[in-house]
Write an enzyme that holds these catalytic residues in place. Structure first.
Site, PDB file in Angstrom:
ATOM      1  N   GLU A 151       0.841  -1.182   0.000  1.00 43.04           N
ATOM      2  CA  GLU A 151       0.000   0.000   0.000  1.00 43.04           C
ATOM      3  C   GLU A 151       0.885   1.244   0.000  1.00 43.04           C
ATOM      4  O   GLU A 151       1.801   1.367   0.805  1.00 43.04           O
ATOM      5  CB  GLU A 151      -0.865  -0.052   1.273  1.00 43.04           C
ATOM      6  N   ASP A 192      -0.210  -1.171   6.172  1.00 45.42           N
ATOM      7  CA  ASP A 192       0.055  -0.618   7.507  1.00 45.42           C
ATOM      8  C   ASP A 192      -0.834  -1.272   8.547  1.00 45.42           C
ATOM      9  O   ASP A 192      -1.918  -1.768   8.235  1.00 45.42           O
ATOM     10  CB  ASP A 192      -0.220   0.893   7.500  1.00 45.42           C
ATOM     11  N   ASP A 247      -2.790  -0.012  10.530  1.00 44.27           N
ATOM     12  CA  ASP A 247      -3.806   0.941  10.986  1.00 44.27           C
ATOM     13  C   ASP A 247      -5.116   0.697  10.232  1.00 44.27           C
ATOM     14  O   ASP A 247      -5.226  -0.266   9.484  1.00 44.27           O
ATOM     15  CB  ASP A 247      -3.324   2.384  10.784  1.00 44.27           C
ATOM     16  N   ASP A 282      -6.511   2.266   7.711  1.00 45.14           N
ATOM     17  CA  ASP A 282      -6.435   2.297   6.249  1.00 45.14           C
ATOM     18  C   ASP A 282      -5.847   0.996   5.723  1.00 45.14           C
ATOM     19  O   ASP A 282      -6.295   0.452   4.715  1.00 45.14           O
ATOM     20  CB  ASP A 282      -5.570   3.478   5.779  1.00 45.14           C
TER      21      ASP A 282
END
Ligand code: 0R9
Length: 642
Positions: A427, A500, A502, A504
């Site tokens: 990503e 990641d 997180d 997203d």
């Protein structure tokens, strides 16, 4: 007080050796010693209660996770027989708990044992793999109890009181020297128990987790059986007909099926054999699909929905938007496939096929409105498939999909041996840059993805081929999509999603998993999809090698270990990684890409099914459940761009 004492004979010595073998090679009997195997311990005991329900004597099963990870399972059946067994000369109940496979062998299985966990190994294996087990039986007006440690009898069956009811209660503590962890996941057990309740019409199952201050609880009982199951699966989807189509037939191989179509584009068929989820399908699924294709085509022809000049509808057209549960009971099931969840018995195909042929065609004749609504959807799917084929050809011509033009963003590896090659789907451009520099270019390829992904929930195959985000993924993997997908053509043995840690990142992961689940399912079934696990923290100190931590627990453990070496917590500097982009190429290699040190998580079909469910909820048309989900998970989905 009545006692069931008896000297150990030759059989009993054999018994102890049998259970010793289970403790030596637990994986062979329970699948694995990870949490997965741990949960199987519970299923094995619950299944014995389910058998009693299927025999018609038990209406309720209660499961409790007690403090200290003790499991208690209680049923209100007849109670395990207590009389001395003529062969073992000890009580039948003790025999069941100390002799491998005794449940079936000793005739206590009501003649028709159909339920069973993945390995169907039963009570003695659970007993062998538990620090202790305590069995209480209410039967013949009395209350009886026996107990074991690591499979060995420490208290023989004795009467401890009176009882007006009947039933069996089993409590056990799994052995922590055998299992990696004793932390049962409430949600995992809850999901499986709900599934069992759907599959066993009318059986009430309760679960309670007493480990926390405020206990979690749930109760399942479905008079509608598979109908309720399908309604549950479709609860957030727009239905094409109000009630599921239900077909059931007894006999040598009992079959039960519920079907309901929705406006979605995906196909969700769940199959079970003896209550076991056959994730890889098999002969029952084959029979079901064949009948479905034939019945709808025949109906469409005889009612002039398909004209003479029209081609037949294909199976995939007829299965677009279907939600179905197929449950069969087979006396001696043969399980095949990678995860032994594919039914192999060839006689089942014909049985399912002819029963669906007959029942479904009758249903369609009697319910022309429903038939019309479903066939409209099938015809539109078939047109879309035709459009997709054209779009695909166009893309092929444009980008040489099948020849050599790989996506511009792809940094390919030099090896061409798929088995040893990996592609990291990364990503973001900056992380992609670090990954390109840090990788071992011989066998590691990098494909960066960026920007907003296509919503595959709302797109058919024709849109996906033309999509500038997914097209590079399809071309890089090189094996096509949907019914064209050919696993033998994949260019990489490992497809690794690196995102990641997180929200997203979670979004991208869910999206890609859903895409693979819907359009490249064999890739997941074949075990080619992985999640990279980047570290969350770095602990550093001058003169000390950096320590990377992948979870919160990992961090605490590292602090402790370093303290033991005389390095105090206060002297360490802690870096929290917010994203992959914060790592330089060397760090990324060392922590996340080096096969010697990295952590890769293999994606299972269960993970993909979960991703698909979350995806349907987040991306689908129904607003209310989405709002509910977001409110419930607000702290995790704050930045989620949906
Ligand atoms: C809480 C989990 N429940 C059980 O483990 C359980 C096993 C079991 C059972 C019978 C009834 N209830 C049960 N609960 C049973 C009773 C009789 C015949 N067959 C089964 C009977 O009363 O005649 N048993 C499972 C195996 C055996 N009993 C046997 F092998 F000991 F017979």
């Amino acid at each position: 007080m009545e006692k069931y004492n008896h000297k150990y004979g030759a059989e009993q010595i054999q018994v102890l050796e049998g259970l010793e073998a289970v403790r030596k090679r637990p994986g062979m009997y329970i699948g694995s010693t990870s949490v997965r195997g741990l949960h199987h311990m519970v299923y094995e005991i619950v299944d014995n209660g389910v058998d009693e329900a299927l025999a018609g004597y038990c209406t309720e099963i209660n499961v409790v996770i007690e403090k200290g990870n003790i499991i208690s399972v209680k049923d209100n059946g007849r109670g395990i027989p207590i009389e001395i067994h003529p062969k073992t000369h000890i009580s039948t109940a003790e025999t069941v708990y100390t002799v491998l496979h005794a449940g079936g062998k000793f005739g206590g299985d009501s003649g028709y044992k159909v339920s069973g966990g993945l390995h169907g190994v039963g009570a003695s294996v659970v007993n062998a793999l538990s620090a202790w087990t305590e069995v209480t039986i209410a039967r013949d007006g009395g209350l009886f109890q026996m107990s074991f440690e690591k499979g060995k009898t420490v208290k023989k069956l004795e009467k401890i009181g009176e009882s007006k009811t009947t039933g069996t209660k089993v409590r056990f503590l799994a052995d922590d020297t055998i299992f990696e962890s004793l932390d049962y996941e409430y949600e995992v057990l809850e999901k499986r128990l709900r599934e069992i309740a759907f599959l066993t019409k009318g059986l009430k199952i309760t679960i309670e987790d007493q480990r926390e201050e405020t206990p979690k609880k749930a109760e399942f009982c479905y008079e509608g059986g598979l109908n309720s199951f399908v309604e549950y699966l479709n609860k957030n989807k727009e239905k094409i007909h109000p009630k599921p189509i239900y077909i059931e037939k007894g006999g040598e191989i009992p079959v039960e099926i519920a079907i309901q179509y929705t406006t979605s584009y995906s196909e969700n068929i769940y199959t079970f054999v003896n209550n076991i989820n056959t994730i890889e399908g098999g002969t029952h699924l084959e029979g079901f699909k064949r009948a479905l294709t034939k019945v709808f085509n025949d109906y469409a022809r005889s009612h002039n929905i398909l004209k003479e000049k029209d081609n037949n509808l294909q199976g995939e057209d007829i299965r677009e938007g279907i939600t179905a549960v197929v449950s069969v009971k087979v006396k001696e099931p043969q399980f095949e496939g990678q995860t032994k969840t594919k039914l192999g018995n060839s006689e089942v195909t014909g049985v399912v096929q002819s029963m669906v042929n007959e029942a479904l065609s009758t249903f369609l004749e009697e319910n022309p409105q429903v038939a019309k609504a479903i066939l409209e959807k099938c015809v539109s799917a078939s047109r879309a498939r035709e459009a997709a084929r054209k779009a695909r050809e166009l893309v092929r011509k444009k980008s040489n999909l099948e020849t050599s033009t790989l996506p511009g963003k792809l940094a390919d590896c030099s090896s061409k041996v798929a088995d040893e090659c990996e592609v990291y789907i990364v990503e973001g451009d900056s992380a992609g840059g670090s990954a390109k520099q840090g990788r071992d270019r011989k066998f590691q390829a990098i494909l960066p993805l960026w920007g907003k992904m296509l919503n595959v929930e709302k797109a058919r195959a024709d849109k996906i081929y033309g999509n500038d985000k997914l097209n590079p993924v399809i071309v890089a993997i090189g094996a096509g999509i949907g019914s064209d997908f050919d696993i033998t053509k994949i260019r990489y043995g490992k497809v690794i999603i690196m995102a990641d840690a997180d929200v997203d990142g979670a979004h991208i992961r869910t999206l890609l998993l859903t895409f693979f689940f819907r359009y490249m399912r064999p890739l997941i079934e074949n075990g080619n999809v992985y999640l990279a696990q980047p570290p969350l923290y770095k602990l550093s100190k001058k003169g000390m090698e950096d320590v990377y931590c992948y979870t919160e627990e990992d961090l605490e453990k590292s602090y402790k270990e370093l303290a033991e070496k005389g390095i105090a917590r206060e002297t360490l500097s802690l870096q929290r990684y917010k994203g992959l982009g914060e790592m330089n190429p060397e760090q990324l290699w060392e922590t996340t890409m080096n096969p010697e040190t990295r952590i890769l998580i293999k994606v299972t079909m269960e993970d993909a099914i979960k991703a698909d469910e979350i995806f349907t909820l987040l991306m689908g048309d129904e607003v209310e459940p989405r709002r509910e989900f977001i409110q419930k998970n607000a702290k995790y989905v704050k930045n989620l761009d949906i």
